[in-house]
Write an enzyme that holds these catalytic residues in place. Sequence first.
Site, PDB file in Angstrom:
ATOM      1  N   CYS B  86       0.788  -1.508  -0.009  1.00 43.63           N
ATOM      2  CA  CYS B  86      -0.067   0.295   0.100  1.00 43.63           C
ATOM      3  C   CYS B  86       0.521   1.113  -0.054  1.00 43.63           C
ATOM      4  O   CYS B  86       1.217   1.656  -1.183  1.00 43.63           O
ATOM      5  CB  CYS B  86      -1.051   0.004   1.117  1.00 43.63           C
ATOM      6  N   HIS B 203      -3.260  -5.344   1.110  1.00 46.06           N
ATOM      7  CA  HIS B 203      -2.712  -5.989   2.258  1.00 46.06           C
ATOM      8  C   HIS B 203      -2.594  -7.814   2.701  1.00 46.06           C
ATOM      9  O   HIS B 203      -3.551  -8.146   3.456  1.00 46.06           O
ATOM     10  CB  HIS B 203      -3.614  -4.971   3.399  1.00 46.06           C
ATOM     11  N   GLU B 205      -1.364  -8.709   4.520  1.00 49.29           N
ATOM     12  CA  GLU B 205      -0.751  -9.016   6.521  1.00 49.29           C
ATOM     13  C   GLU B 205      -2.285  -8.265   7.535  1.00 49.29           C
ATOM     14  O   GLU B 205      -2.599  -9.314   8.398  1.00 49.29           O
ATOM     15  CB  GLU B 205       0.007  -7.386   7.205  1.00 49.29           C
TER      16      GLU B 205
END
Lengths: 86, 230
Positions: B86, B203, B205
Amino acid sequence: MVPFHPMLAKVHITLKNGVLDPQGKAIHSALNQLGFEGVSNVNLGKYLEITLDTMPEMEAKKKVREMCEKLLANTVIESYQITLVP
Amino acid sequence: MNCGVVVFPGSNCDHDVYHILKHVFGLETKWVWHKDRSLKGFDLVVLPGGFSYGDYLRAGAIARFSPIMDAVINYAEGGGRLLGICNGFQVLVESGLLPGALMRNRSQKFICKPVHLRLENHDTPFTLGTQSGAILKIPVAHAEGNYFADPETLKTMNEQGQIVFRYCNPEGTVSEESNPNGSSENIAGIANTRKNVLGMMPHPERCADPLWRDRDGQVIFKSLIKSYYS
């Protein structure tokens, strides 16, 4: 003695031709909705005023161009225009 | 495997990725402050998501000149594995480590939702744990994720296998309807020619903790571990 005159660099940054400008498009349609006729296109950009110490115009222009290339504009998508005001 | 998570002023996904690396995968993980100047000893460096320097001027434009960035560039040029997520991806394109630019979303809106991605190249350290064509569900959260590159650059990237992820529908079809932000060719993630640098808007994560239902993001971290130990 030369009096101290700060110099003003006006920098306009706009998207290059061919790069879609969604903000400009949104503003254009808002203008149309408000009844403003005869608007064929809107481009949104950035405007910076950079105050410089006294220096020869050539040097000022070179310096501001370096600023644009290095930081102020992303030359992949943006072009810039510099105007110096003594 | 030693991992470093770079923290810029305004990073806000740094703790998420630190948690996944350290607590989920048990990797040695350290913070790297943006004023540090060394990345010695790291096998993976992550530039996390967030709003470094408040996205002033352009997303990533100022972070790109943080003191740590000279070390990041040297590390990447030396073949070190570098993942930009990002805002981290935005920093990578601003720094020139990856081609193109990330512009304001076509819709003008901040988009925060799960999207589907089609894996276009599994021959990278970030994706070797799965097969090209695999469909991953990973969330995006950005206002400037509209990937742009000129046609010539796109052609080269396609030829070199640099396009790693494209936005698709749940069935894996890449179409205009599955493009959330207006990106050229539905591009969601790209690598450099050497494939040691990956930038992606989604994302991973945020969907890699086994406590959660969506875990597709684990593919990225598992691939990196597999690649390190092979």
